[in-house]
Enzyme design. Structure first.
Site, short mmCIF file in Angstrom:
data_model
loop_
_atom_site.label_atom_id
_atom_site.label_comp_id
_atom_site.label_asym_id
_atom_site.label_seq_id
_atom_site.Cartn_x
_atom_site.Cartn_y
_atom_site.Cartn_z
N ASN A 67 9.39 -6.89 3.75
CA ASN A 67 9.25 -5.67 2.97
C ASN A 67 10.49 -4.80 3.20
OD1 ASN A 67 7.56 -2.58 3.39
ND2 ASN A 67 7.83 -3.55 1.43
N GLY A 68 10.91 -4.12 2.14
CA GLY A 68 12.06 -3.23 2.24
C GLY A 68 13.24 -3.70 1.43
N LYS B 30 0.56 -4.50 8.76
CA LYS B 30 1.85 -4.08 8.20
C LYS B 30 2.51 -3.17 9.22
CE LYS B 30 4.17 -2.24 4.12
NZ LYS B 30 5.00 -1.16 4.66
N PRO C 182 0.85 -1.20 0.00
CA PRO C 182 0.00 0.00 0.00
C PRO C 182 0.88 1.24 0.00
CG PRO C 182 0.05 -1.02 2.18
CD PRO C 182 0.83 -1.91 1.29
N MET C 183 0.70 2.11 -1.00
CA MET C 183 1.50 3.33 -1.11
C MET C 183 0.59 4.50 -1.45
SD MET C 183 4.87 1.92 -3.16
CE MET C 183 3.95 0.85 -4.29
N CYS D 43 3.48 3.30 8.84
CA CYS D 43 3.76 4.55 8.13
C CYS D 43 4.60 5.47 9.00
CB CYS D 43 2.47 5.24 7.73
SG CYS D 43 2.74 6.84 6.91
N GLN E 32 -6.40 -1.12 3.25
CA GLN E 32 -5.60 -0.79 4.43
C GLN E 32 -6.11 0.48 5.10
OE1 GLN E 32 -1.58 1.05 4.67
NE2 GLN E 32 -0.89 -1.01 5.23
N ARG F 270 8.62 0.35 -3.57
CA ARG F 270 9.22 1.33 -4.47
C ARG F 270 9.72 0.72 -5.79
NH1 ARG F 270 13.28 4.35 -0.44
NH2 ARG F 270 13.29 2.28 0.51
#
Length: 330
Positions: free
Chosen positions: A204-205, A141, A18-19, A102, A72, A229
């Site tokens: 993630n990351g 998340k 989710p972005m 976030c 989300q 990303r």
């Protein structure tokens, strides 16, 4: 095979993260076509939902071709989060995800997102009550912790599992790190290796190459990778990872023609969904990656990211396709 509740998401699924202003329906559709196994909406404010704020409500739009899809939400007030659950359920998602990760100041300052990492009992209590409120699978998340001195993710993940979440996605940085430095996957592997854990643990990351996705799977033993990303302006990333898993070889990069076609579709879908002004504005961040690697591209990129007129942007796509038709991506 990984399962989120009763939803089979495949062997080592790739999840679109989710972005904000990125993972909207047009972009989710493109990523789904290119192999994303699960997609998540942009994060949605619980306070915005219960106030019926137009932007928050619009983010609830989901489509059958996206499934399985998760919505989300974020917030720190129990009543608001529970009311948000009731509103979200009406959109009939497959999954409800809670954003406890976030790092943005305006979110954290309200103890939401990664801000709640400073109050783990509240984090667990909110999650428990939200799980009780819905029959849909609830996932979380989050990040490793608030800072390097307060990383307790093994304990936190276990407590969240014990109150009923069906999967957890962990970004390998603390809130203090924001997006700086390198993601640390070791604590995520420790969560996975905790013998009491039985739900999927997604990493993630810094998953920005097929090799990194394979490392997350084979060296760290995680259940799947959440991609953020690396997918912006490059929905083919999911397909490339799966090809690499299957063959050990890199898939040939998309051609100019394929990139222009995707960018054109992306912009048109965005306009159809949110109108020309927002559609043009919110797709701008994708163009650098759509056409990354083309020499002397600045002139065309500036046309794409400075014009408010969709016709001008489409014209720039046409120019790029014609001028660089013979360009070969490495």
């Amino acid at each position: 095979m990984a399962k989120i509740g009763s939803i089979d998401v495949g062997e080592f699924p790739l999840l679109l993260a989710p972005m904000e202003d990125v993972s909207d329906p047009p972009f989710r559709a493109l990523c789904k076509e290119q192999g994303a196994d699960v997609v998540y909406t942009e994060f949605i404010s619980s306070e915005g939902l219960i106030r019926d704020a137009a932007k928050s409500v619009q983010k609830l739009d989901i489509y059958e071709k996206e499934r399985p899809v998760g919505i989300q939400i974020f917030g720190a007030e129990l009543d608001s989060m529970l009311q948000a659950i009731d509103i979200v359920e009406k959109s009939n998602p497959d999954i409800i995800d809670i954003n406890f990760g976030c790092p943005v100041k305006k979110v954290v300052s309200k103890n939401a997102g990664a801000g709640i990492l400073k109050d783990i009992p509240l984090m667990v209590k909110l999650t428990e009550e939200m799980v009780k409120r819905t029959n849909l699978p609830v996932t979380v998340k989050t990040r490793l912790g608030w800072d390097a001195e307060t990383i307790k993710i093994v304990e936190v993940a276990e407590r969240l599992q014990d109150v009923g979440i069906k999967a957890i996605s962990i970004h390998g940085r603390t809130r203090v790190q924001m997006y700086k430095g390198s993601a640390n996957w070791e604590p995520i592997a420790q969560v996975k290796n905790n013998q009491r854990m039985h739900i999927p643990v997604f990493g993630n990351g810094d998953v920005d190459t097929p090799e990194m996705a394979m490392k997350m799977r084979d060296e760290f033993g995680l259940d799947g990778a959440m991609i953020g990303r690396a997918s912006i302006g490059y929905p083919w990333f999911f397909k490339e990872v799966k090809h690499f898993f299957k063959t050990g070889e890199h898939l040939a990069p998309p051609t100019i023609e394929e990139r222009v076609k995707a960018a054109r579709r992306h912009l048109q879908m965005a306009i159809d969904w949110k109108g020309e002004k927002l559609g043009v504005f919110e797709t701008r961040r994708h163009y650098t990656n759509y056409f990354k690697g083309i020499p002397h591209f600045k002139e065309y990129r500036m046309k794409m990211v400075t014009s408010d007129d969709a016709a001008d942007v489409f014209a720039a796509f046409d120019e790029v396709e014609e001028k660089f038709s013979d360009f070969q991506f490495a």
